[in-house]
Design a protein around this motif. Sequence first.
Motif, PDB file in Angstrom:
ATOM      1  N   ARG A 129       0.821  -1.209   0.000  1.00  0.00           N
ATOM      2  CA  ARG A 129       0.000   0.000   0.000  1.00  0.00           C
ATOM      3  C   ARG A 129       0.855   1.259   0.000  1.00  0.00           C
ATOM      4  NH1 ARG A 129      -5.145   0.841   3.960  1.00  0.00           N
ATOM      5  NH2 ARG A 129      -5.946   2.678   2.922  1.00  0.00           N
ATOM      6  N   ARG A 132       2.496   1.770  -3.427  1.00  0.00           N
ATOM      7  CA  ARG A 132       1.622   2.393  -4.429  1.00  0.00           C
ATOM      8  C   ARG A 132       1.518   3.895  -4.199  1.00  0.00           C
ATOM      9  NH1 ARG A 132      -0.935  -2.130  -7.002  1.00  0.00           N
ATOM     10  NH2 ARG A 132       0.820  -3.544  -6.839  1.00  0.00           N
ATOM     11  N   LYS A 133       1.447   4.290  -2.932  1.00  0.00           N
ATOM     12  CA  LYS A 133       1.359   5.706  -2.598  1.00  0.00           C
ATOM     13  C   LYS A 133       2.628   6.435  -3.028  1.00  0.00           C
ATOM     14  CE  LYS A 133       0.487   8.782   1.300  1.00  0.00           C
ATOM     15  NZ  LYS A 133       0.275   8.857   2.754  1.00  0.00           N
ATOM     16  N   ARG A 136       2.706   6.791  -6.827  1.00  0.00           N
ATOM     17  CA  ARG A 136       1.863   7.889  -7.321  1.00  0.00           C
ATOM     18  C   ARG A 136       2.563   9.224  -7.116  1.00  0.00           C
ATOM     19  NH1 ARG A 136      -2.347   4.770  -5.143  1.00  0.00           N
ATOM     20  NH2 ARG A 136      -2.292   5.968  -3.215  1.00  0.00           N
ATOM     21  N   GLN A 137       3.181   9.410  -5.943  1.00  0.00           N
ATOM     22  CA  GLN A 137       3.910  10.653  -5.674  1.00  0.00           C
ATOM     23  C   GLN A 137       5.075  10.812  -6.635  1.00  0.00           C
ATOM     24  OE1 GLN A 137       5.040  10.326  -1.572  1.00  0.00           O
ATOM     25  NE2 GLN A 137       3.000  10.903  -0.807  1.00  0.00           N
TER      26      GLN A 137
END
Length: 167
Positions: A129, A132-133, A136-137
Amino acid sequence: MLSSISIVSPSTLTFSPKLLSPIPKSSFFNALRIQPISLSPISSKASSSSSSVVMMAKRDEELKEIRAKTTEQINDEIIDLKGDLLMLRLQKSARNEFKASEFRRMRKKIARMLTVRRERELEEGINKRLSRKLDRQWKKSIVVRPAPSLKKFREEEAAEKAAAESS
C-alpha cells in the motif's frame, strides 16, 4: 449423368486407426475427430534449448547491471525508456519505419527495472500500500522532458542544418 453419382453412407467410410481419436459413447455428437500429425523435426528442440540458455545469460547480465545502479538512476532510466516507448508508438501511428521488436524489448527492460526497484522497497520493509502511494507521488513529481531518442533526432537535424548552411 445422375446414375454415375453414388451416395455413400457414413457407416461405409473407413479411416486409418492412427488418425482417429476415441469418442466417448456418452457423447450425443456422432462424428469423427482427426488428430493433427506433428511434422516438426525433433532436432529443433535441442537447438532452441541452447539459444534459451544464451538468452538467460544475457538477462542475468542485464539484471546485474540494473542492480548495480542506484534507485535514482533506475528511476531516471525508467522515465527515459517510457519516453522512447512513446516515441516508438508515435512512429508506428505515423507509419514511419521502426523495429517492431523494440516494443517488447523496451517493455521487458522497464519491467526488469521496476522489479529491481520493488525488490529494494521490500528490503526496506515498505508494504504494498505504501509502495503504491510512493509510486503515485513519484509519477506526479516527474518533470516532462523529451525522450533521449527525440533529443538525438533534434541534434542530428541541427547538425544537418548547420552543414547545409555552411556549404
